[in-house]
Motif scaffolding. Structure first.
Motif, short mmCIF file in Angstrom:
data_model
loop_
_atom_site.label_atom_id
_atom_site.label_comp_id
_atom_site.label_asym_id
_atom_site.label_seq_id
_atom_site.Cartn_x
_atom_site.Cartn_y
_atom_site.Cartn_z
N THR A 143 0.56 -8.56 -15.98
CA THR A 143 -0.82 -8.78 -15.52
C THR A 143 -0.76 -9.20 -14.06
O THR A 143 -0.13 -10.21 -13.72
CB THR A 143 -1.50 -9.87 -16.36
OG1 THR A 143 -1.65 -9.39 -17.69
CG2 THR A 143 -2.86 -10.22 -15.78
N SER A 144 -1.38 -8.43 -13.21
CA SER A 144 -1.25 -8.68 -11.78
C SER A 144 -2.18 -7.76 -11.02
O SER A 144 -2.88 -6.92 -11.60
CB SER A 144 0.21 -8.42 -11.34
OG SER A 144 0.42 -8.81 -10.00
N VAL A 145 -2.18 -7.93 -9.72
CA VAL A 145 -2.86 -6.98 -8.84
C VAL A 145 -1.77 -6.16 -8.15
O VAL A 145 -0.84 -6.73 -7.58
CB VAL A 145 -3.73 -7.67 -7.77
CG1 VAL A 145 -4.48 -6.64 -6.96
CG2 VAL A 145 -4.67 -8.66 -8.42
N TYR A 146 -1.89 -4.87 -8.22
CA TYR A 146 -0.87 -3.98 -7.69
C TYR A 146 -1.40 -3.29 -6.42
O TYR A 146 -2.51 -2.77 -6.40
CB TYR A 146 -0.48 -2.93 -8.73
CG TYR A 146 0.25 -3.53 -9.90
CD1 TYR A 146 -0.45 -4.09 -10.98
CD2 TYR A 146 1.64 -3.59 -9.93
CE1 TYR A 146 0.21 -4.67 -12.04
CE2 TYR A 146 2.31 -4.17 -11.00
CZ TYR A 146 1.58 -4.72 -12.04
OH TYR A 146 2.25 -5.31 -13.09
N PHE A 147 -0.58 -3.33 -5.39
CA PHE A 147 -0.94 -2.69 -4.14
C PHE A 147 0.09 -1.63 -3.78
O PHE A 147 1.28 -1.88 -3.80
CB PHE A 147 -1.02 -3.71 -3.00
CG PHE A 147 -2.17 -4.65 -3.11
CD1 PHE A 147 -1.99 -5.93 -3.60
CD2 PHE A 147 -3.44 -4.26 -2.71
CE1 PHE A 147 -3.05 -6.81 -3.71
CE2 PHE A 147 -4.51 -5.13 -2.82
CZ PHE A 147 -4.31 -6.40 -3.32
N CYS A 148 -0.44 -0.48 -3.44
CA CYS A 148 0.39 0.57 -2.89
C CYS A 148 0.29 0.50 -1.37
O CYS A 148 -0.74 0.06 -0.83
CB CYS A 148 -0.09 1.94 -3.38
SG CYS A 148 0.82 3.34 -2.72
N ALA A 149 1.34 0.88 -0.69
CA ALA A 149 1.31 0.87 0.77
C ALA A 149 2.15 2.02 1.30
O ALA A 149 3.02 2.55 0.59
CB ALA A 149 1.85 -0.47 1.30
N SER A 150 1.88 2.38 2.54
CA SER A 150 2.68 3.44 3.15
C SER A 150 2.83 3.15 4.64
O SER A 150 2.08 2.35 5.21
CB SER A 150 2.02 4.81 2.96
OG SER A 150 0.85 4.93 3.75
N ARG A 151 3.83 3.79 5.24
CA ARG A 151 3.99 3.65 6.68
C ARG A 151 4.69 4.88 7.24
O ARG A 151 5.37 5.61 6.55
CB ARG A 151 4.76 2.39 7.04
CG ARG A 151 6.24 2.41 6.72
CD ARG A 151 6.92 1.17 7.25
NE ARG A 151 8.35 1.16 6.95
CZ ARG A 151 9.28 1.66 7.74
NH1 ARG A 151 8.95 2.22 8.89
NH2 ARG A 151 10.55 1.59 7.39
N SER A 152 4.49 5.03 8.53
CA SER A 152 5.09 6.15 9.25
C SER A 152 6.56 5.85 9.53
O SER A 152 7.00 4.69 9.48
CB SER A 152 4.33 6.34 10.56
OG SER A 152 5.04 7.18 11.43
N GLY A 193 -5.95 -1.88 -4.00
CA GLY A 193 -5.46 -2.67 -5.12
C GLY A 193 -5.88 -2.13 -6.47
O GLY A 193 -6.93 -1.49 -6.61
N SER A 194 -5.07 -2.39 -7.47
CA SER A 194 -5.37 -2.05 -8.86
C SER A 194 -5.17 -3.30 -9.70
O SER A 194 -4.09 -3.87 -9.70
CB SER A 194 -4.44 -0.94 -9.36
OG SER A 194 -4.63 0.27 -8.67
N TRP A 195 -6.26 -3.69 -10.37
CA TRP A 195 -6.21 -4.92 -11.18
C TRP A 195 -5.83 -4.55 -12.60
O TRP A 195 -6.57 -3.84 -13.29
CB TRP A 195 -7.58 -5.60 -11.15
CG TRP A 195 -7.79 -6.50 -9.99
CD1 TRP A 195 -7.81 -7.85 -10.00
CD2 TRP A 195 -8.00 -6.12 -8.63
NE1 TRP A 195 -8.01 -8.35 -8.74
CE2 TRP A 195 -8.13 -7.31 -7.87
CE3 TRP A 195 -8.08 -4.89 -7.96
CZ2 TRP A 195 -8.34 -7.31 -6.50
CZ3 TRP A 195 -8.28 -4.87 -6.59
CH2 TRP A 195 -8.42 -6.08 -5.88
N LEU A 196 -4.69 -5.03 -13.03
CA LEU A 196 -4.19 -4.70 -14.37
C LEU A 196 -4.10 -5.97 -15.21
O LEU A 196 -3.51 -6.96 -14.78
CB LEU A 196 -2.81 -4.05 -14.28
CG LEU A 196 -2.13 -3.70 -15.58
CD1 LEU A 196 -2.92 -2.63 -16.33
CD2 LEU A 196 -0.70 -3.23 -15.35
#
Lengths: 115, 115
Positions: free
Chosen positions: B86-95, B109-112
């Protein structure tokens, strides 16, 4: 072992005054530092950064100071505005090859700017 | 102006169920990341990818799997969900370009919740 520490979980400041958010780190090999701002129910957004070869970077109302000897980073917001109320994360990058940069985040400081 | 998009935004799972979080970025970034955010813990790296077809473990990879079949997508899978996820999930990207590649961009964010 928390390599990047934000020892103040929260901070309240009057509108128009200066907000100072602090960050301490333990790894002298960090070569780049960033500050992110996060509003509730949103992802963190990039705010300002500083290279380890500099001691100050300024962008409008936001200034980041780096004291390498003290392993200390601070973000100054002048003047503070109610819209600045958010959680602020500091982050440090330690390199290897560019693909394996490690981003180490602090635990965040919740800033509340009082109108 | 999409940037990094995560789906779903909210999900409730029962213990033992499986699910996949999808991250898509339209910035042609090489590097993608999955973080989780928990109170008092900051942002912790789960898995990351340095390019299409590659994945690597981060700080807290146990219980998660990832895939990067296409450059623009990075999937995070939970095979058998546990309440500790149970958490908040963040995806990220960079060049991978310098110096802009030092800044990573987060999704919303995705709240699971796992019950």
């Amino acid at each position: 072992d928390q390599q990047v520490k934000q020892n103040s979980p929260s901070l309240s400041v009057q509108e128009g005054r200066i907000s100072i958010l602090n960050c301490d780190y333990t790894n002298s090999m960090f070569d780049y530092f960033l500050w992110y701002k996060k509003y509730p129910a949103e992802g963190p957004t990039f705010l300002i950064s500083i290279s380890s070869i500099k001691d100050k970077n300024e962008d409008g109302r936001f200034t980041v100071f780096l004291n390498k000897s003290a392993k200390h980073l601070s973000l100054h917001i002048v003047p503070s505005q109610p819209g600045d109320s958010a959680v602020y994360f500091c982050a440090a990058i330690t390199g290897g090859t560019s693909g394996t940069y490690k981003y180490i985040f602090g635990t965040g400081t919740r800033l509340k700017v009082l109108a | 102006n999409a940037g990094v998009t995560q789906t779903p935004k909210f999900r409730v799972l029962k213990t033992g169920q499986s699910m996949t979080l999808l991250c898509a970025q339209d910035m042609n970034h090489e590097y993608m990341y999955w973080y989780r955010q928990d109170p008092g813990m900051g942002l912790r790296l789960i898995h990351y990818s340095v390019g299409e077809g590659t994945t690597a473990k981060g700080e807290v990879p146990d219980g998660y799997n990832v895939s990067r079949l296409k450059k623009q997508n990075f999937l995070l899978g939970l095979e058998s969900a546990a309440p500790s996820q149970t958490s908040v999930y963040f995806c990220a990207s960079r060049s991978d370009r310098f110096p802009s590649g030092n800044t990573i961009y987060f999704g919303e964010g995705s709240w699971l919740t796992v019950v």
